[in-house]
Design an enzyme around this catalytic site. Structure first.
Site, PDB file in Angstrom:
ATOM      1  N   GLY A 279      21.753   3.544  46.986  1.00 22.49           N
ATOM      2  CA  GLY A 279      20.481   4.573  46.608  1.00 22.49           C
ATOM      3  C   GLY A 279      19.679   3.505  45.518  1.00 22.49           C
ATOM      4  O   GLY A 279      18.341   3.136  46.050  1.00 22.49           O
ATOM      5  N   TYR A 320      20.707   9.273  29.569  1.00 15.52           N
ATOM      6  CA  TYR A 320      21.855   8.091  29.806  1.00 15.52           C
ATOM      7  C   TYR A 320      21.265   6.932  28.680  1.00 15.52           C
ATOM      8  O   TYR A 320      21.712   5.819  29.142  1.00 15.52           O
ATOM      9  CB  TYR A 320      21.697   7.318  31.011  1.00 15.52           C
ATOM     10  CG  TYR A 320      21.689   8.442  32.430  1.00 15.52           C
ATOM     11  CD1 TYR A 320      22.806   9.128  32.687  1.00 15.52           C
ATOM     12  CD2 TYR A 320      20.694   8.377  33.231  1.00 15.52           C
ATOM     13  CE1 TYR A 320      22.758   9.861  33.752  1.00 15.52           C
ATOM     14  CE2 TYR A 320      20.617   9.229  34.160  1.00 15.52           C
ATOM     15  CZ  TYR A 320      21.772  10.082  34.525  1.00 15.52           C
ATOM     16  OH  TYR A 320      21.864  10.811  35.650  1.00 15.52           O
ATOM     17  N   CYS A 348       8.553  19.386  23.391  1.00 17.10           N
ATOM     18  CA  CYS A 348       8.799  19.579  22.045  1.00 17.10           C
ATOM     19  C   CYS A 348      10.308  19.484  21.822  1.00 17.10           C
ATOM     20  O   CYS A 348      10.887  20.351  21.523  1.00 17.10           O
ATOM     21  CB  CYS A 348       8.316  21.258  21.817  1.00 17.10           C
ATOM     22  SG  CYS A 348       6.543  21.380  21.826  1.00 17.10           S
ATOM     23  N   GLU A 349      10.726  18.163  21.886  1.00 14.33           N
ATOM     24  CA  GLU A 349      12.167  17.855  21.487  1.00 14.33           C
ATOM     25  C   GLU A 349      11.981  16.288  21.061  1.00 14.33           C
ATOM     26  O   GLU A 349      11.273  15.496  21.663  1.00 14.33           O
ATOM     27  CB  GLU A 349      12.939  17.833  22.935  1.00 14.33           C
ATOM     28  CG  GLU A 349      13.440  19.149  23.229  1.00 14.33           C
ATOM     29  CD  GLU A 349      14.454  19.315  24.257  1.00 14.33           C
ATOM     30  OE1 GLU A 349      15.521  18.201  23.874  1.00 14.33           O
ATOM     31  OE2 GLU A 349      14.602  20.244  24.851  1.00 14.33           O
ATOM     32  N   TYR A 377      16.135   7.919  40.839  1.00 13.28           N
ATOM     33  CA  TYR A 377      16.341   8.818  39.984  1.00 13.28           C
ATOM     34  C   TYR A 377      15.097   9.118  39.101  1.00 13.28           C
ATOM     35  O   TYR A 377      15.442   9.220  37.882  1.00 13.28           O
ATOM     36  CB  TYR A 377      17.828   8.512  39.321  1.00 13.28           C
ATOM     37  CG  TYR A 377      18.944   8.133  40.266  1.00 13.28           C
ATOM     38  CD1 TYR A 377      19.379   9.182  41.053  1.00 13.28           C
ATOM     39  CD2 TYR A 377      19.245   6.887  40.581  1.00 13.28           C
ATOM     40  CE1 TYR A 377      20.365   8.840  41.893  1.00 13.28           C
ATOM     41  CE2 TYR A 377      20.202   6.757  41.502  1.00 13.28           C
ATOM     42  CZ  TYR A 377      20.902   7.875  42.188  1.00 13.28           C
ATOM     43  OH  TYR A 377      21.528   7.542  43.062  1.00 13.28           O
TER      44      TYR A 377
HETATM   45  N1  LLP Z   1      27.102   7.948  47.482  1.00 17.08           N
HETATM   46  C1  LLP Z   1      27.722   8.891  46.316  1.00 17.08           C
HETATM   47  C2  LLP Z   1      28.557   9.811  47.018  1.00 17.08           C
HETATM   48  C3  LLP Z   1      26.894   9.039  45.246  1.00 17.08           C
HETATM   49  O1  LLP Z   1      27.585  10.158  44.506  1.00 17.08           O
HETATM   50  C4  LLP Z   1      25.909   8.130  44.813  1.00 17.08           C
HETATM   51  C5  LLP Z   1      25.158   8.302  43.645  1.00 17.08           C
HETATM   52  C6  LLP Z   1      25.560   7.103  45.692  1.00 17.08           C
HETATM   53  C7  LLP Z   1      26.046   7.107  46.945  1.00 17.08           C
HETATM   54  C8  LLP Z   1      24.500   6.333  45.408  1.00 17.08           C
HETATM   55  O2  LLP Z   1      24.566   5.582  44.382  1.00 17.08           O
HETATM   56  P1  LLP Z   1      23.501   4.326  43.865  1.00 17.08           P
HETATM   57  O3  LLP Z   1      23.457   3.275  44.926  1.00 17.08           O
HETATM   58  O4  LLP Z   1      22.137   4.740  43.802  1.00 17.08           O
HETATM   59  O5  LLP Z   1      23.926   4.042  42.569  1.00 17.08           O
HETATM   60  N2  LLP Z   1      21.178   9.877  37.996  1.00 17.08           N
HETATM   61  C9  LLP Z   1      22.014   8.806  37.729  1.00 17.08           C
HETATM   62  C10 LLP Z   1      22.658   8.053  39.074  1.00 17.08           C
HETATM   63  C11 LLP Z   1      23.591   9.250  39.537  1.00 17.08           C
HETATM   64  C12 LLP Z   1      24.460   8.605  40.630  1.00 17.08           C
HETATM   65  C13 LLP Z   1      25.150   9.679  41.447  1.00 17.08           C
HETATM   66  N3  LLP Z   1      25.631   9.284  42.560  1.00 17.08           N
HETATM   67  C14 LLP Z   1      21.087   7.599  37.117  1.00 17.08           C
HETATM   68  O6  LLP Z   1      19.758   7.870  36.972  1.00 17.08           O
HETATM   69  O7  LLP Z   1      21.470   6.521  36.895  1.00 17.08           O
END
Ligand code: LLP
Length: 426
Positions: A279, A320, A348-349, A377
């Site tokens: 992703g 994060y 407002c935080e 994200y």
């Molecule tokens: N596959 C599964 C089952 C997942 O849960 C995730 C991400 C991915 C693939 C893709 O991961 P990536 O390649 O994007 O790292 N909101 C957080 C990241 C949450 C990731 C959740 N799962 C952030 O902004 O860092």
């Protein structure tokens, strides 16, 4: 590499000045570069050359329909984690035969839709989910392809909130129980176990945890085959990290090429279809958030740059403690003296702070700035907190740009609300 750079003193997205988009669309908005999306997908895909593979873009990183279609046109499938994401992937043009469905809490209706849509694979994460899925499939006279998502109990060495492969995390099935689960599945009748899946975390900057987890996946496939199961797919998840820092300091993630070499090394001659779910590595640097300086306020001890984007638009810093490079859209003079400022939003935080004591070129009221590495994200995690609009999303392609999602205004949101009958009509 991305396609956001200064040209003639101004920040461009490919061949379009961001100030031009800001004038037409208003701020804040997310801006995505088609050329960067294509480049990242191609680099990742090329790095895995030689493997029988399917790249299922983890659309939780960015679910904009135009983004998904751009990737689908390059041959990407989709990793979805909800019925909503499945709808989006299909609407964007991803064939059902390239959709994998992950997630710990799929409901009966989501599983039913996955079966009806005849998607490529469902990654099952618990015995109860397996039972439910089998009963729904059997009632339809169907047998569905399933991979068991295992929890390899490996520390991905990333932020606690995005670690998913430790035994204390809610994800996957204890890998020591896989044989038992497969035997149970074989007796159910509505499911056919054809693969093993895993995803150990996100923003990984070290290949070693991957190597350990993937090796145990490969060993498990071999063991299950010996036990008589026809395991033909191995889903390695996503998670490859990217650099969020201006100069690459603090995080030096492996390149897709290094990652690909490691994957090929560990997989060897396993003779499995390899599924990957990237992703962030595709979308992170393919997008920026553009905001305007509303005010500059000099406090007794700090200088605040107050933007028209808030934590509701980009959650990552407050959620994060994430760092995003912030740069002015008008190129600063070389060697100009930097100011130490806090970059904050209007919410407002006090948590609505994007950066503390950041050294930046001098900014003034009305200036435009970008947050880099906001393509993953970013928009997907935005909320309407403080009754703010959900920001617009814009895609650039060479000299062209298009608004691919209009801002969702407070009037749009209010149109979903009704007064109960006991309150006066107005
Ligand atoms: N596959 C599964 C089952 C997942 O849960 C995730 C991400 C991915 C693939 C893709 O991961 P990536 O390649 O994007 O790292 N909101 C957080 C990241 C949450 C990731 C959740 N799962 C952030 O902004 O860092």
């Amino acid at each position: 590499m991305d396609h956001f750079e200064y040209r003639g003193g101004e920040m461009f997205a490919e061949d379009v000045a961001l100030s031009t988009i800001a004038e037409q669309v208003g701020t804040p908005f997310y801006c995505y570069s088609t050329a960067t999306i294509k480049r990242h997908f191609t680099a990742y895909n090329d790095a895995l050359d030689g493997l029988d593979r399917m790249i299922c873009y983890a659309m939780k990183a960015n679910g904009n329909l135009a983004v998904i279609r751009t990737l689908a046109e390059l041959g990407a499938g989709a990793d979805v984690v909800s019925g909503g994401e499945m709808e989006r992937a299909l609407r964007a043009g991803v064939p059902a035969s390239r959709i994998v469905f992950s997630g710990v809490g799929k409901t009966a209706s989501e599983l039913e839709r996955a079966i009806d849509n005849d998607i490529f694979q469902i990654n099952v994460e618990s015995k109860q989910e397996l039972d439910l899925l089998s009963s729904i499939a059997a009632a339809k006279g169907r047998v569905v392809n399933v991979s068991i998502r295992i929890n390899p109990d490996v520390d991905a060495k990333t932020h606690e909130k995005i670690t998913t492969g430790k035994s204390e995390n809610k994800f996957g099935i204890d890998m020591n129980r896989t044989s038992e689960i497969c035997a149970h599945a074989a007796a159910l009748g509505g499911v056919n176990i054809i693969g093993i899946a895993m995803h150990i975390g996100s923003q990984l900057c070290d290949l070693e945890p991957y190597r350990i987890a993937y090796k145990s996946g490969v060993d498990l496939v071999k063991q299950l085959r010996q036990e008589g199961y026809d395991i033909e797919r191995l889903d390695l998840g996503g998670g490859l990290g990217i650099s969020y820092f201006e100069d690459g300091e603090n995080s030096t993630p492996p390149t897709p090429f290094e990652y690909g070499a490691m994957v090929k090394d560990v997989i060897g001659d396993l003779d499995c279809k390899i599924i990957l779910e990237p992703g962030r590595v595709i979308m992170g640097n393919a997008g920026v958030l553009v905001a305007r300086v509303t005010y500059i306020k000099q406090g007794p001890s700090r200088r605040f740059v107050i933007l028209d984007a808030g934590m509701n638009d980009l959650m990552r810093p407050t959620l994060y403690e994430a760092h995003h490079a912030i740069e002015p859209v008008s190129q600063p003079a070389t060697g100009c003296e930097l100011e130490t400022v806090d970059i904050v939003g209007p919410i407002c935080e006090s948590g609505d702070t994007f950066a503390k004591a950041r050294k930046l070129p001098p900014l003034k009221q009305g200036d435009l700035v970008i947050f880099r590495t906001a393509g993953a994200y970013g928009a997907v995690m935005a909320s309407s907190y403080n009754a703010r609009a959900l920001p617009a999303e814009v895609m650039v392609n060479g000299e062209d740009f298009a608004v691919t999602r209009r801002p969702i205004e407070v009037t749009d949101l209010m149109s979903f609300e009704d007064m109960p009958p006991w309150l006066a009509e107005r």
